[in-house]
Scaffold this motif. Structure first.
Motif, PDB file in Angstrom:
ATOM      1  N   HIS A  85     -28.690   7.257  -4.072  1.00 36.22           N
ATOM      2  CA  HIS A  85     -29.674   6.461  -4.806  1.00 36.22           C
ATOM      3  C   HIS A  85     -30.367   5.434  -3.918  1.00 36.22           C
ATOM      4  O   HIS A  85     -31.355   4.838  -4.324  1.00 36.22           O
ATOM      5  N   ASP A  86     -29.849   5.201  -2.729  1.00 33.77           N
ATOM      6  CA  ASP A  86     -30.460   4.227  -1.827  1.00 33.77           C
ATOM      7  C   ASP A  86     -30.451   4.790  -0.408  1.00 33.77           C
ATOM      8  O   ASP A  86     -29.651   4.394   0.428  1.00 33.77           O
ATOM      9  N   PRO A  87     -31.328   5.747  -0.123  1.00 38.54           N
ATOM     10  CA  PRO A  87     -31.310   6.388   1.198  1.00 38.54           C
ATOM     11  C   PRO A  87     -31.503   5.423   2.346  1.00 38.54           C
ATOM     12  O   PRO A  87     -30.847   5.543   3.384  1.00 38.54           O
ATOM     13  N   PHE A  88     -32.407   4.441   2.195  1.00 34.61           N
ATOM     14  CA  PHE A  88     -32.662   3.504   3.283  1.00 34.61           C
ATOM     15  C   PHE A  88     -31.413   2.686   3.585  1.00 34.61           C
ATOM     16  O   PHE A  88     -31.006   2.523   4.741  1.00 34.61           O
ATOM     17  N   GLY A  89     -30.780   2.163   2.536  1.00 36.78           N
ATOM     18  CA  GLY A  89     -29.550   1.393   2.726  1.00 36.78           C
ATOM     19  C   GLY A  89     -28.463   2.228   3.376  1.00 36.78           C
ATOM     20  O   GLY A  89     -27.757   1.765   4.278  1.00 36.78           O
ATOM     21  N   LEU A 134     -38.946  -4.273   5.289  1.00 34.80           N
ATOM     22  CA  LEU A 134     -37.921  -3.425   4.689  1.00 34.80           C
ATOM     23  C   LEU A 134     -38.497  -2.568   3.570  1.00 34.80           C
ATOM     24  O   LEU A 134     -38.203  -1.373   3.466  1.00 34.80           O
ATOM     25  N   GLN A 135     -39.337  -3.166   2.729  1.00 35.01           N
ATOM     26  CA  GLN A 135     -39.908  -2.407   1.617  1.00 35.01           C
ATOM     27  C   GLN A 135     -40.865  -1.330   2.105  1.00 35.01           C
ATOM     28  O   GLN A 135     -40.909  -0.225   1.550  1.00 35.01           O
ATOM     29  N   GLU A 136     -41.621  -1.630   3.148  1.00 41.08           N
ATOM     30  CA  GLU A 136     -42.557  -0.621   3.636  1.00 41.08           C
ATOM     31  C   GLU A 136     -41.816   0.540   4.294  1.00 41.08           C
ATOM     32  O   GLU A 136     -42.159   1.708   4.080  1.00 41.08           O
ATOM     33  N   ILE A 137     -40.795   0.248   5.086  1.00 33.71           N
ATOM     34  CA  ILE A 137     -40.020   1.317   5.709  1.00 33.71           C
ATOM     35  C   ILE A 137     -39.271   2.109   4.645  1.00 33.71           C
ATOM     36  O   ILE A 137     -39.160   3.339   4.722  1.00 33.71           O
ATOM     37  N   ASP A 138     -38.755   1.418   3.643  1.00 35.26           N
ATOM     38  CA  ASP A 138     -38.081   2.079   2.517  1.00 35.26           C
ATOM     39  C   ASP A 138     -39.022   3.104   1.882  1.00 35.26           C
ATOM     40  O   ASP A 138     -38.647   4.259   1.621  1.00 35.26           O
ATOM     41  N   ARG A 139     -40.262   2.687   1.641  1.00 34.71           N
ATOM     42  CA  ARG A 139     -41.252   3.588   1.036  1.00 34.71           C
ATOM     43  C   ARG A 139     -41.527   4.778   1.950  1.00 34.71           C
ATOM     44  O   ARG A 139     -41.589   5.926   1.493  1.00 34.71           O
ATOM     45  N   GLU A 140     -41.676   4.522   3.236  1.00 35.17           N
ATOM     46  CA  GLU A 140     -41.965   5.598   4.187  1.00 35.17           C
ATOM     47  C   GLU A 140     -40.821   6.611   4.257  1.00 35.17           C
ATOM     48  O   GLU A 140     -41.054   7.820   4.334  1.00 35.17           O
ATOM     49  N   ILE A 141     -39.587   6.109   4.213  1.00 30.15           N
ATOM     50  CA  ILE A 141     -38.441   7.017   4.278  1.00 30.15           C
ATOM     51  C   ILE A 141     -38.347   7.872   3.016  1.00 30.15           C
ATOM     52  O   ILE A 141     -38.041   9.068   3.085  1.00 30.15           O
ATOM     53  N   HIS A 142     -38.638   7.278   1.857  1.00 30.89           N
ATOM     54  CA  HIS A 142     -38.668   8.070   0.621  1.00 30.89           C
ATOM     55  C   HIS A 142     -39.729   9.172   0.724  1.00 30.89           C
ATOM     56  O   HIS A 142     -39.502  10.303   0.260  1.00 30.89           O
ATOM     57  N   GLU A 143     -40.868   8.850   1.309  1.00 27.16           N
ATOM     58  CA  GLU A 143     -41.925   9.852   1.467  1.00 27.16           C
ATOM     59  C   GLU A 143     -41.486  10.979   2.402  1.00 27.16           C
ATOM     60  O   GLU A 143     -41.770  12.154   2.158  1.00 27.16           O
ATOM     61  N   ARG A 174     -37.944   4.679  12.658  1.00 28.18           N
ATOM     62  CA  ARG A 174     -38.113   3.570  11.707  1.00 28.18           C
ATOM     63  C   ARG A 174     -36.851   2.724  11.614  1.00 28.18           C
ATOM     64  O   ARG A 174     -36.914   1.489  11.563  1.00 28.18           O
ATOM     65  N   ILE A 175     -35.697   3.366  11.576  1.00 29.15           N
ATOM     66  CA  ILE A 175     -34.440   2.616  11.556  1.00 29.15           C
ATOM     67  C   ILE A 175     -34.274   1.847  12.859  1.00 29.15           C
ATOM     68  O   ILE A 175     -33.816   0.698  12.878  1.00 29.15           O
ATOM     69  N   ASN A 176     -34.676   2.462  13.958  1.00 27.57           N
ATOM     70  CA  ASN A 176     -34.587   1.800  15.258  1.00 27.57           C
ATOM     71  C   ASN A 176     -35.446   0.542  15.299  1.00 27.57           C
ATOM     72  O   ASN A 176     -35.062  -0.487  15.876  1.00 27.57           O
TER      73      ASN A 176
END
Length: 270
Positions: A85-89, A134-143, A174-176
């Motif tokens: 439910h939280d891929p970025f985290g 964090l929110q922008e990278i979160d969005r990009e990773i979901h995409e 992005r994580i880097n």
């Protein structure tokens, strides 16, 4: 791409700016109304009276509170990162999950990190990197996940799924970048290391047995978090890409931070 100068239109900061400005606008309109009824001027007493009238108008703050409440819920979700439910985290934690109790590091008695560290870890990330990035990278990773999704994903072994995702070049970069931004805050290395140890210990939710985040734990955590930053700096073409994103001075700072961590790791090995 990551926003370099200003947050996206729907960023955490922008939404709160709009909510706060709406309240101020209501206050200003009230003062304008008073001024029109008093020859175009407003006294200090009238300003204070207007402020007191707003204090009792609970509806005025409903929209602002709704936005804040929504973001607080999002933060709670980040602090209790779930596997799917939280891929970025989950991807952020993947950088050091081998250090957590129950994984390769074994148990707490043998030096593993308690899982109670996860909540303060996400707090540190928010403080050092900022919610906008964090929110922008979160969005990009979901995409990215949606673009590469297939019908077999839900049947995969979860560990293999996340290992595969974490190694995807666009996700890894992005994580880097998140950890490179975090590493910049360790330019005053010894001071920041002590600050991190104190912050983690002050923000852990303790169960029956109290666990302490020590300097040794901290060194091993930083070594794991910034491992890919170290690898990037070691490859000229990759470090050049980092210079293009962050600037030459910042990359020089990253090199000094990595040297400090390496020196600490070397001491632990003696």
């Amino acid at each position: 791409m990551i926003a370099a100068n200003k947050p996206p239109r729907d960023s955490f900061k922008q939404r709160h700016h709009v909510a706060a400005f709406t309240v101020l606008e209501q206050f200003a309109q009230g003062l304008v109304h008073v001024a029109r009824n008093h020859g175009g001027s407003v006294t200090e007493e009238q300003i204070l009276k207007s402020l007191n009238s707003l204090r009792d108008n609970e509806d005025l703050f409903d929209n602002a509170w709704a936005i804040l409440e929504s973001d607080l819920e999002a933060i709670k979700t980040r602090e209790h990162a779930a596997l799917r439910h939280d891929p970025f985290g989950r991807l952020l934690v993947s950088r050091f999950d081998h250090l957590l109790e129950g994984n390769a590091a074994g148990d707490i008695e043998h030096g593993a990190l308690s899982r109670t560290i996860l909540q303060p870890f996400f707090k540190v990330i928010r403080m050092m990197v900022g919610m906008d990035m964090l929110q922008e990278i979160d969005r990009e990773i979901h995409e990215i996940i949606e673009a590469h999704a297939n019908d077999d994903d839900e049947l995969r072994n979860p560990s293999e799924y996340w290992d595969h995702l974490a190694k995807t070049p666009e996700v890894r970069s992005r994580i880097n970048l998140v950890f490179a931004r975090m590493a910049l805050h360790f330019s005053n290395y010894e001071h920041r290391k002590k600050w991190l140890i104190q912050l983690v210990n002050d923000n852990m939710v303790h169960g029956e047995e109290r666990w302490e985040f020590t300097e040794t734990h901290c060194i091993r955590l930083l070594d794991a978090l910034f491992a890919d930053v170290r690898k990037t700096l070691a490859v000229p073409e990759h470090s050049a890409e980092l210079v293009a994103r962050m600037g030459r001075e910042n990359v020089a700072t990253l090199r000094e931070v990595v040297k400090c961590i390496d020196a600490d790791v070397a001491k632990l090995s003696k």
